[in-house]
Design an enzyme around this catalytic site. Structure first.
Site, PDB file in Angstrom:
ATOM      1  N   HIS A 158       0.013   3.758   6.552  1.00 49.14           N
ATOM      2  CA  HIS A 158      -0.695   2.504   6.239  1.00 49.14           C
ATOM      3  C   HIS A 158      -0.514   1.435   7.322  1.00 49.14           C
ATOM      4  O   HIS A 158      -1.248   0.446   7.325  1.00 49.14           O
ATOM      5  CB  HIS A 158      -0.215   1.927   4.900  1.00 49.14           C
ATOM      6  N   HIS A 196      -3.042   8.525  -0.755  1.00 50.89           N
ATOM      7  CA  HIS A 196      -3.675   7.258  -0.360  1.00 50.89           C
ATOM      8  C   HIS A 196      -4.374   7.388   0.997  1.00 50.89           C
ATOM      9  O   HIS A 196      -3.929   8.154   1.868  1.00 50.89           O
ATOM     10  CB  HIS A 196      -2.623   6.151  -0.263  1.00 50.89           C
ATOM     11  N   ASP A 283       2.282  12.839  -2.799  1.00 47.45           N
ATOM     12  CA  ASP A 283       1.937  12.017  -3.976  1.00 47.45           C
ATOM     13  C   ASP A 283       0.613  12.472  -4.603  1.00 47.45           C
ATOM     14  O   ASP A 283       0.121  11.850  -5.552  1.00 47.45           O
ATOM     15  CB  ASP A 283       1.936  10.508  -3.653  1.00 47.45           C
TER      16      ASP A 283
HETATM   17  N1  Q9C Z   1       4.073  -0.142  -7.826  1.00 47.76           N
HETATM   18  C1  Q9C Z   1       2.368   5.680   0.633  1.00 47.76           C
HETATM   19  O1  Q9C Z   1       2.176   6.608  -0.142  1.00 47.76           O
HETATM   20  N2  Q9C Z   1       1.725   0.251  -3.688  1.00 47.76           N
HETATM   21  N3  Q9C Z   1       2.206   4.399   0.264  1.00 47.76           N
HETATM   22  C2  Q9C Z   1       1.766   0.644  -5.076  1.00 47.76           C
HETATM   23  C3  Q9C Z   1       2.952   0.432  -7.198  1.00 47.76           C
HETATM   24  C4  Q9C Z   1       0.792   0.952  -2.925  1.00 47.76           C
HETATM   25  C5  Q9C Z   1       1.786   4.077  -1.060  1.00 47.76           C
HETATM   26  C6  Q9C Z   1       2.595  -0.265  -5.910  1.00 47.76           C
HETATM   27  C7  Q9C Z   1       1.160   2.380  -2.668  1.00 47.76           C
HETATM   28  C8  Q9C Z   1       1.527   2.635  -1.266  1.00 47.76           C
HETATM   29  C9  Q9C Z   1       2.883   5.930   2.010  1.00 47.76           C
HETATM   30 ZN    ZN Z   2       0.587   7.729  -0.541  1.00 45.44          ZN
END
Ligand code: Q9C
Ligand code: ZN
Length: 339
Positions: A158, A196, A283
């Protein structure tokens, strides 16, 4: 397979704004510790990274951002009554062409796009080490290995050239891709299989044709990072046609996911890339607390075997995955399929 890893990641243990509350992050040290145990148990050889080349880092990220990240904690901690985590509360929004503020709190907003991560005392040593791990994993492939795995934590996909967010600070996969580009690989592909969208990797290479970026992910209309990751984003200028987004809906199973993988693998083949970087997020797992896809542990072995079928030297970089009870076996299942 050779694995590059380090314990320094443990120094980054931070908080996130989640559901209106400040909570300990889903992206905690336990993730990498469990993966480390699982890859050792599977018989992979684990080595430490070499020092990260600062000039390589500033060809991926702006020098201004690297300087900001490396000093933000000290600057924050000098403030009266400093909290244990540095976080912004305001960001440039639609219609604003921002001038970089002088003040630290303003710079925190300028250099981030989300409040799901923060900067704590050990953040810079940990993110710098993750970058070193990515470069060292690329070096193994440059030296002739068919595949290597960088156990990077925190993750990176990200992070843009000058913004952190989504638990990411330095873009480890982009560092690996740039390293490959500068050491014998004229054309490189990055395949991002995290749940994501890999917005940071997309952004860093968006105007370049020497690095193809392909991401299979949850449709941003329903999922973080929400404002980027649509199929219509195909690259700009020299990079036109060199970014591919394959968004999928919630509830996608491995059969549906594989249809997107077919498209992704065909585009990688067509690119004439001589090396591949895989942004490996697990994920997409059925029990992941953040994701809504339905992949199972054996699916990761099948996925890796299909990616390995490209026959390209491959650097695997760890991204997300938050089902900590199963993260080790999911990553090990992927590595087994590639080996
Ligand atoms: N509590 C990666 O998988 N934030 N990043 C979610 C939920 C966004 C994920 C908050 C998720 C980011 C590297
Ligand atoms: Zn992710």
């Amino acid at each position: 397979m050779q694995v590059v890893a380090s314990d320094i990641h443990r120094r980054h243990d931070n908080v996130e704004l989640s559901g209106g509350r400040l909570a300990s992050s889903s992206e905690g040290p336990i993730r990498a510790d469990i993966i480390d145990q699982a890859v050792r148990a599977a018989g992979h050889q684990v080595i430490s990274p070499s020092a990260l080349d600062h000039d390589l880092l500033t060809r991926v990220h702006t020098a201004e951002y690297v300087d900001f990240l490396s000093t933000a904690w000290e600057r924050w901690n000098q403030r009266p009554n400093a909290a244990p985590a540095a976080m912004p509360f305001a960001w440039p929004s639609r219609g604003i062409d921002p001038v970089r503020p002088h003040d630290l709190v303003g710079q925190l907003g300028y250099h981030s796009f989300a409040a799901d991560c923060s900067i704590v005392a050990g953040t810079w040593p940990a993110v710098h080490e993750a970058g070193a791990i990515a470069a060292s994993a690329a070096d193994l492939v440059i030296a002739g290995s068919l595949a290597s795995y960088g156990l990077c934590r925190p993750p990176g996909h990200h992070a843009t050239a000058d913004q952190f967010g989504g638990y990411c600070y330095l873009n480890n996969a982009a560092i690996a891709a740039q390293r490959l580009r500068e050491n014998g690989h004229e054309q490189v592909a990055v395949l991002d299989v995290d749940y994501h969208h890999g917005n940071g990797t997309q952004s860093i290479f968006y105007e370049r044709s020497d690095v193809l970026t392909v991401s299979i992910h949850a449709d941003p209309i329903d999922e973080f990072p929400w404002f980027v990751g649509h199929a219509s984003e195909r690259g700009l200028d020299d990079g036109a046609g060199w970014n591919v987004n394959l968004p999928l809906t919630a509830g996608t199973t491995f059969a549906g996911w594989c249809a997107a993988l077919d498209v992704a693998l065909q585009r990688v083949t067509d690119s004439s890339a001589t090396a591949l970087v895989v942004s490996l997020g697990v994920d997409t797992y059925i029990d992941d607390p953040l994701g809504k896809f339905e992949l199972t542990t054996p699916d990761y072995t099948t996925m890796a075997a299909r990616i390995g079928g490209l026959g390209l030297p491959t650097v695997v970089i760890q991204e997300g995955g938050y089902a900590v009870d199963d993260i080790g076996r999911n990553v090990a299942a992927f590595l087994a399929g590639l080996a």
